[in-house]
Design a protein around this motif. Structure first.
Motif, PDB file in Angstrom:
ATOM      1  N   ASN A  87      43.551  73.460  47.549  1.00 15.25           N
ATOM      2  CA  ASN A  87      43.443  72.067  47.966  1.00 15.25           C
ATOM      3  C   ASN A  87      42.186  71.853  48.809  1.00 15.25           C
ATOM      4  O   ASN A  87      41.532  70.800  48.726  1.00 15.25           O
ATOM      5  N   ALA A  88      41.819  72.842  49.599  1.00 12.81           N
ATOM      6  CA  ALA A  88      40.657  72.728  50.480  1.00 12.81           C
ATOM      7  C   ALA A  88      39.332  72.831  49.733  1.00 12.81           C
ATOM      8  O   ALA A  88      38.300  72.368  50.229  1.00 12.81           O
ATOM      9  N   ARG A  89      39.350  73.385  48.541  1.00 11.00           N
ATOM     10  CA  ARG A  89      38.107  73.695  47.831  1.00 11.00           C
ATOM     11  C   ARG A  89      37.354  72.421  47.432  1.00 11.00           C
ATOM     12  O   ARG A  89      37.904  71.514  46.817  1.00 11.00           O
ATOM     13  N   ALA A  90      36.093  72.369  47.801  1.00 13.41           N
ATOM     14  CA  ALA A  90      35.147  71.340  47.337  1.00 13.41           C
ATOM     15  C   ALA A  90      35.542  69.922  47.718  1.00 13.41           C
ATOM     16  O   ALA A  90      35.251  68.973  46.995  1.00 13.41           O
ATOM     17  N   GLN A  91      36.173  69.751  48.868  1.00 10.19           N
ATOM     18  CA  GLN A  91      36.487  68.405  49.361  1.00 10.19           C
ATOM     19  C   GLN A  91      35.219  67.783  49.951  1.00 10.19           C
ATOM     20  O   GLN A  91      34.689  68.273  50.940  1.00 10.19           O
ATOM     21  N   TYR A  92      34.762  66.693  49.360  1.00  7.62           N
ATOM     22  CA  TYR A  92      33.562  65.997  49.834  1.00  7.62           C
ATOM     23  C   TYR A  92      33.987  65.074  50.976  1.00  7.62           C
ATOM     24  O   TYR A  92      34.181  63.868  50.799  1.00  7.62           O
TER      25      TYR A  92
ATOM     26  N   ALA B 278      34.230  76.688  51.564  1.00  6.99           N
ATOM     27  CA  ALA B 278      34.936  75.750  50.701  1.00  6.99           C
ATOM     28  C   ALA B 278      34.014  74.640  50.217  1.00  6.99           C
ATOM     29  O   ALA B 278      34.095  74.214  49.070  1.00  6.99           O
ATOM     30  N   PHE B 279      33.109  74.178  51.090  1.00  8.04           N
ATOM     31  CA  PHE B 279      32.152  73.131  50.723  1.00  8.04           C
ATOM     32  C   PHE B 279      31.273  72.827  51.927  1.00  8.04           C
ATOM     33  O   PHE B 279      31.420  73.440  52.991  1.00  8.04           O
ATOM     34  N   TYR B 280      30.405  71.866  51.748  1.00  2.00           N
ATOM     35  CA  TYR B 280      29.567  71.402  52.852  1.00  2.00           C
ATOM     36  C   TYR B 280      30.145  70.117  53.430  1.00  2.00           C
ATOM     37  O   TYR B 280      30.934  69.408  52.798  1.00  2.00           O
ATOM     38  N   TYR B 281      29.731  69.794  54.623  1.00  2.00           N
ATOM     39  CA  TYR B 281      30.102  68.556  55.301  1.00  2.00           C
ATOM     40  C   TYR B 281      29.000  67.539  54.993  1.00  2.00           C
ATOM     41  O   TYR B 281      27.873  67.696  55.422  1.00  2.00           O
ATOM     42  N   PRO B 282      29.300  66.469  54.229  1.00  2.00           N
ATOM     43  CA  PRO B 282      28.248  65.540  53.791  1.00  2.00           C
ATOM     44  C   PRO B 282      27.499  64.898  54.955  1.00  2.00           C
ATOM     45  O   PRO B 282      28.093  64.526  55.968  1.00  2.00           O
ATOM     46  N   TYR B 283      26.204  64.809  54.788  1.00  2.00           N
ATOM     47  CA  TYR B 283      25.327  64.120  55.742  1.00  2.00           C
ATOM     48  C   TYR B 283      25.348  64.751  57.132  1.00  2.00           C
ATOM     49  O   TYR B 283      24.971  64.119  58.115  1.00  2.00           O
ATOM     50  N   SER B 284      25.742  66.031  57.212  1.00  2.00           N
ATOM     51  CA  SER B 284      25.843  66.661  58.536  1.00  2.00           C
ATOM     52  C   SER B 284      24.495  67.088  59.097  1.00  2.00           C
ATOM     53  O   SER B 284      24.283  67.056  60.314  1.00  2.00           O
ATOM     54  N   GLY B 285      23.602  67.515  58.231  1.00  2.00           N
ATOM     55  CA  GLY B 285      22.315  68.016  58.698  1.00  2.00           C
ATOM     56  C   GLY B 285      21.754  68.997  57.694  1.00  2.00           C
ATOM     57  O   GLY B 285      22.292  69.157  56.598  1.00  2.00           O
TER      58      GLY B 285
ATOM     59  N   VAL C 139      24.235  73.019  69.674  1.00  2.00           N
ATOM     60  CA  VAL C 139      24.894  73.891  68.700  1.00  2.00           C
ATOM     61  C   VAL C 139      24.005  74.034  67.465  1.00  2.00           C
ATOM     62  O   VAL C 139      23.430  73.046  66.983  1.00  2.00           O
ATOM     63  N   LEU C 140      23.884  75.257  66.952  1.00  2.00           N
ATOM     64  CA  LEU C 140      23.052  75.496  65.777  1.00  2.00           C
ATOM     65  C   LEU C 140      23.701  74.979  64.503  1.00  2.00           C
ATOM     66  O   LEU C 140      23.010  74.543  63.582  1.00  2.00           O
ATOM     67  N   GLY C 141      24.998  75.078  64.437  1.00  2.00           N
ATOM     68  CA  GLY C 141      25.751  74.671  63.257  1.00  2.00           C
ATOM     69  C   GLY C 141      27.230  74.732  63.554  1.00  2.00           C
ATOM     70  O   GLY C 141      27.659  75.320  64.557  1.00  2.00           O
ATOM     71  N   VAL C 142      28.015  74.128  62.695  1.00  2.00           N
ATOM     72  CA  VAL C 142      29.467  74.084  62.880  1.00  2.00           C
ATOM     73  C   VAL C 142      30.148  74.559  61.610  1.00  2.00           C
ATOM     74  O   VAL C 142      29.693  74.277  60.495  1.00  2.00           O
ATOM     75  N   ILE C 143      31.247  75.292  61.787  1.00  2.00           N
ATOM     76  CA  ILE C 143      32.117  75.692  60.683  1.00  2.00           C
ATOM     77  C   ILE C 143      33.473  75.038  60.915  1.00  2.00           C
ATOM     78  O   ILE C 143      34.125  75.292  61.932  1.00  2.00           O
ATOM     79  N   CYS C 144      33.884  74.171  59.983  1.00  2.00           N
ATOM     80  CA  CYS C 144      35.184  73.493  60.075  1.00  2.00           C
ATOM     81  C   CYS C 144      36.213  74.248  59.246  1.00  2.00           C
ATOM     82  O   CYS C 144      35.936  74.622  58.103  1.00  2.00           O
ATOM     83  N   VAL C 145      37.381  74.447  59.819  1.00  2.00           N
ATOM     84  CA  VAL C 145      38.445  75.194  59.147  1.00  2.00           C
ATOM     85  C   VAL C 145      39.562  74.238  58.731  1.00  2.00           C
ATOM     86  O   VAL C 145      40.163  73.560  59.578  1.00  2.00           O
ATOM     87  N   TRP C 146      39.817  74.165  57.413  1.00  2.00           N
ATOM     88  CA  TRP C 146      40.985  73.420  56.928  1.00  2.00           C
ATOM     89  C   TRP C 146      42.228  74.241  57.282  1.00  2.00           C
ATOM     90  O   TRP C 146      42.629  75.119  56.541  1.00  2.00           O
ATOM     91  N   ARG C 147      42.857  73.935  58.376  1.00  2.00           N
ATOM     92  CA  ARG C 147      43.864  74.833  58.934  1.00  2.00           C
ATOM     93  C   ARG C 147      45.214  74.785  58.214  1.00  2.00           C
ATOM     94  O   ARG C 147      45.902  75.795  58.107  1.00  2.00           O
ATOM     95  N   ASP C 148      45.616  73.625  57.711  1.00  2.00           N
ATOM     96  CA  ASP C 148      46.979  73.458  57.193  1.00  2.00           C
ATOM     97  C   ASP C 148      47.031  73.206  55.695  1.00  2.00           C
ATOM     98  O   ASP C 148      48.048  72.751  55.180  1.00  2.00           O
ATOM     99  N   MET C 149      45.955  73.501  54.982  1.00  2.00           N
ATOM    100  CA  MET C 149      45.905  73.241  53.551  1.00  2.00           C
ATOM    101  C   MET C 149      45.784  74.544  52.772  1.00  2.00           C
ATOM    102  O   MET C 149      45.243  75.526  53.270  1.00  2.00           O
TER     103      MET C 149
END
Length: 484
Positions: free
Chosen positions: A189-194, A86-93, A175-185
């Motif tokens: 709506n979840a697409r490209a949320q900065y 859906a997008f990246y997590y800003p400033y995550s790494g 942890v090498l990386g994380v994947i966050c799941v927009w569970r209830d959207m």
């Protein structure tokens, strides 16, 4: 003398939309990126054409800018199945160009349990809590009178902050990386949320996925499947970004009114408050100085989307207040700010997920105009300025506990009576197609701007004594848990 508004000098709808289109045409104005710099230059050029002298404060910070991101099921062969991120997590790494490869592991809901996730790629569910509106907001008044806050509220911004992963602990766990799941959207709506935009640089590259991809990933985790996570970002530890401000002198040199917004943001509404400031500057600069009692200070701050690096115990405007007491403090012979007006997120239509989160659509209504008013006098002035509106859905709020969303917060905390427009649509931080212009109503936007012009004129005709001081915030239980 009563308030006088010169109708022939008000900005028209075409001018407002022209400014909005120019702003949107720069693309996402993320803090300190090229688009953000060009927009700041554009605002400055417009102000100078109006005859205002402009000034800048340059701030050095660490800029993180995503260049490429991708998620795929790992394969030893040439072909890997790409998954929808859906997008990246800003400033995550950041990852190497080829990304990182690791076995999937489900780590529960945010903030996540990473104890067994060393050397793996963690999946974290991010739920969308429905919070009682009374927990966050204290209603003062509304127009129309029957407009009320919903009993329960949810928003992607709140979800990302309250239910997102703890990336610091993930990095500490290896942890090498994380994947966050927009569970209830919904997927749309979840697409490209900065989001979130409230964290500084982290050390754990993270991507967002929608609920469908998330469900599949959790099944793949049971099979100990490996995935490749790519998030290539550039880091500039000596980047710069400017706050722009200009003073329009009034005949009373001892008092000022601050009008502020921020300039960084990912889409058409976030942040388009600068359009409102341009319109106000054009209107009031067209009047002879003797028709302006107090000086107007227009402040276009940077850093709202990197508050940890720009703010001083609060929103980004705290930095400007700290640096420029000569324009507002009232101490040492400096003029005193007797009011503060903040414009953010103009012209928003309401878009919501369906009850089962299968569809995302326009509700055929305007987004609620949440408006903080610092005391009853400012509330009365704002409500009076709504006259003649054809598009209006305003609810005014008394600040509650430590909660005061937006860049009006620093003005209120500095002891300045405020009126702050801060609608919160679900798409507030989504970098949608065409920047989200389709989610704006230009006539609504124009009427909001005219309201603030009328409000500024009314404030200018009101004595300092009658403008009063900020009313202390209403007490609430959430203040026990949230400090800022």
């Amino acid at each position: 003398m009563g308030t006088v508004i010169y109708e022939d000098r008000l900005p028209d709808v075409e001018q407002v939309w022209s400014w909005q289109q120019e702003l949107d045409g720069f693309g996402p104005r993320l803090t300190g990126n090229d688009a953000h710099k060009r927009l700041t230059d554009y605002f400055e050029a417009e102000l100078r054409q109006m005859g205002l002298n402009t000034h800048r404060d340059s701030h050095v910070f660490t800029k993180w800018e995503a260049k490429h991101w991708q998620l795929s099921i790992y394969s030893d062969g040439d072909h890997e199945e790409e998954l929808t991120a859906a997008f990246y997590y800003p400033y995550s790494g950041s990852t190497p160009e080829e990304g990182v490869v690791g076995e999937l592991i489900y780590c529960g809901k945010g903030p996540g349990r990473f104890r067994d996730a060393a050397g793996k790629i963690a999946i974290v569910d991010v739920s969308s809590p429905k919070l009682p509106s009374s927990l966050l907001f204290k209603r003062r008044s509304s127009y129309p009178e029957n407009e009320t806050l919903p009993f329960l509220i949810s928003n992607p911004v709140l979800s990302s902050v309250l239910r997102g992963p703890n990336l610091e602990k993930a990095a500490q766990a290896g942890v090498l990386g994380v994947i966050c799941v927009w569970r209830d959207m919904s997927e749309a709506n979840a697409r490209a949320q900065y989001l979130p935009f409230t964290t500084g640089p982290q050390q754990c590259p993270t991507l967002w996925v929608g609920k469908e991809t998330g469900s599949r990933l959790k099944q793949l985790a049971k099979q100990r499947t490996k995935v490749r996570l790519v998030l290539k970002a550039e880091l500039d530890e000596r980047a710069s970004s400017d706050t722009l401000y200009a003073v329009l002198p009034g005949s009373n040199q001892s008092e000022t009114v601050i009008v502020n917004t921020h300039t960084d943001g990912p889409n058409a509404c976030e942040e388009n408050g600068g359009v409102g400031l341009l319109a106000m500057a054009r209107y009031f600069s067209s009047l002879p100085m003797e028709q302006r009692q107090r000086s107007l200070v227009f402040v276009f701050v940077t850093g709202h989307f990197q508050i940890p690096q720009f703010g001083i115990h609060g929103q980004a405007t705290t930095r400007w207040l700290h640096d420029h007491p000569e324009l507002w403090s009232g101490e040492g012979g400096h003029p005193k700010a007797v009011a503060g007006l903040t414009l953010e997120h103009l012209g928003c239509k309401e878009w919501k997920d369906s009850r089962d989160a299968s569809a995302y659509r326009h509700t055929d209504r305007l987004e609620v105009e949440l408006v903080y008013t610092g005391n009853q006098a400012m509330d009365d002035l704002y409500m009076a300025s709504l006259s003649d509106r054809t598009k209006v859905r305003s609810i005014t709020l008394r600040p509650k506990s430590t909660i005061y969303f937006g860049e009006g917060q620093p003005l209120y905390m500095a002891g300045i009576p405020t009126v702050s427009l801060i609608p919160t649509p679900d798409y507030l931080c989504a970098t949608g197609e065409d920047g989200g212009l389709d989610k704006l109503d230009v006539h609504f936007m124009h009427e909001q701007i005219v309201t603030f012009i009328k409000l500024a004129a009314a404030i200018d005709c009101t004595s300092t004594e009658n403008l009063g001081k900020p009313q202390p915030h209403a007490k609430g239980i959430i203040g026990l848990f949230i400090k800022e």
